[in-house]
Design an enzyme around this catalytic site. Structure first.
Site, short mmCIF file in Angstrom:
data_model
loop_
_atom_site.label_atom_id
_atom_site.label_comp_id
_atom_site.label_asym_id
_atom_site.label_seq_id
_atom_site.Cartn_x
_atom_site.Cartn_y
_atom_site.Cartn_z
N ASP A 38 127.35 -67.02 58.00
CA ASP A 38 126.57 -68.09 58.64
C ASP A 38 126.12 -69.10 57.59
O ASP A 38 124.95 -69.48 57.52
CB ASP A 38 125.37 -67.53 59.39
N LEU A 39 127.06 -69.58 56.82
CA LEU A 39 126.75 -70.56 55.79
C LEU A 39 126.66 -71.95 56.39
O LEU A 39 127.54 -72.38 57.13
CB LEU A 39 127.84 -70.53 54.70
#
Length: 256
Positions: A60-61
């Site tokens: 979840d960058l």
């Protein structure tokens, strides 16, 4: 140690890159300075190398999950430091992987297509963050799957046939079954094939313009293009990114 009467259990960090970028909007060019971009990009790639060696995928960058190291730090600092947060979606590589991960705007092609994913999906997100820092705007500003894939194609070339054939989650219906070509701009009105939306098509073409502007910075372009490889097996690794001339050439070659 306490902060405002509350027990402090973690270090106090600064603004996210998302909020820091919003503060840049008043400038003639909202993206960060070239030297700042390289400093932050290198830290992000070093984070990816550390996670890969540990066998951990962040999944979840995005700019909201990268924070400046100190509360008083800004993107104008000569040597900004960043830290990665929010490992709530992280997974070990050997564990079972969910089918839907990553925030839409930073989602890798293999995830959009419902294909197996692993470490390279994080590198796609890092490439999105780097390009967003450079331009000051989201690269893939859409919530429509067909439009998202069309944007990816404008940036990185056609979706490989093998990936299109094995697509899941309904994404397989977005391709012509004879040649496995993405049905764009036919689906520009939405995935149900409504009337074509020329504004959606223009947004896709905006991504093509990003690639043209990258030609102004050959070192960055040569690193980002393979980071944006649609086939995850061919996508640039953190180690290769860190050894690219973009990072290894003299910092004095970049204008502030």
């Amino acid at each position: 140690m306490t902060v405002a009467g509350v027990q402090q259990v973690t270090e106090l960090l600064g603004k996210s890159l998302y909020l820091a970028l919003k503060n840049q909007k008043h400038r003639p060019r909202p993206g960060v300075r070239p030297n700042t971009l390289r400093i932050i990009s290198k830290q992000l790639c070093e984070c990816m190398q550390f996670l890969r060696e540990a066998g951990l995928i962040h999944a979840d960058l995005k700019t909201e999950n990268v924070l400046l190291q100190h509360p008083d730090m800004t993107l104008d600092d000569p040597n900004p430091r960043v830290k990665l947060i929010d490992f709530g979606a992280a997974t070990w590589d050997e564990d079972d992987h969910g089918t839907i991960i990553q925030t839409r705007h930073y989602r890798a092609p293999e995830v959009v297509l419902g294909l197996p994913w692993t470490f390279p999906c994080d590198m796609w997100s890092i490439a999105c963050i780097i390009l967003e820092l450079r331009e000051g705007v989201l690269t893939f500003d859409t919530h429509d799957t067909a439009q998202h894939l069309a944007m990816m194609e404008r940036l990185s070339g056609p979706i490989p046939v093998a990936m299109a054939r094995n697509a899941d989650h309904g994404a397989e219906d977005l391709f012509d079954r004879d040649h496995w070509r993405l049905r764009w701009p036919e689906l520009s009105g939405g995935e149900r094939g409504r009337k074509r939306d020329y504004r959606a098509e223009n947004e896709v073409e905006r991504v093509r313009a990003l690639t043209e502007r990258l030609s102004d910075d050959a070192l960055l372009r040569d690193m980002l293009v393979p980071m944006f490889h649609i086939d995850p097996s061919l996508r640039l690794t953190p180690r290769d990114a860190l050894s690219s001339p973009y990072f290894t050439s003299s910092l004095t070659s970049l204008a502030n």
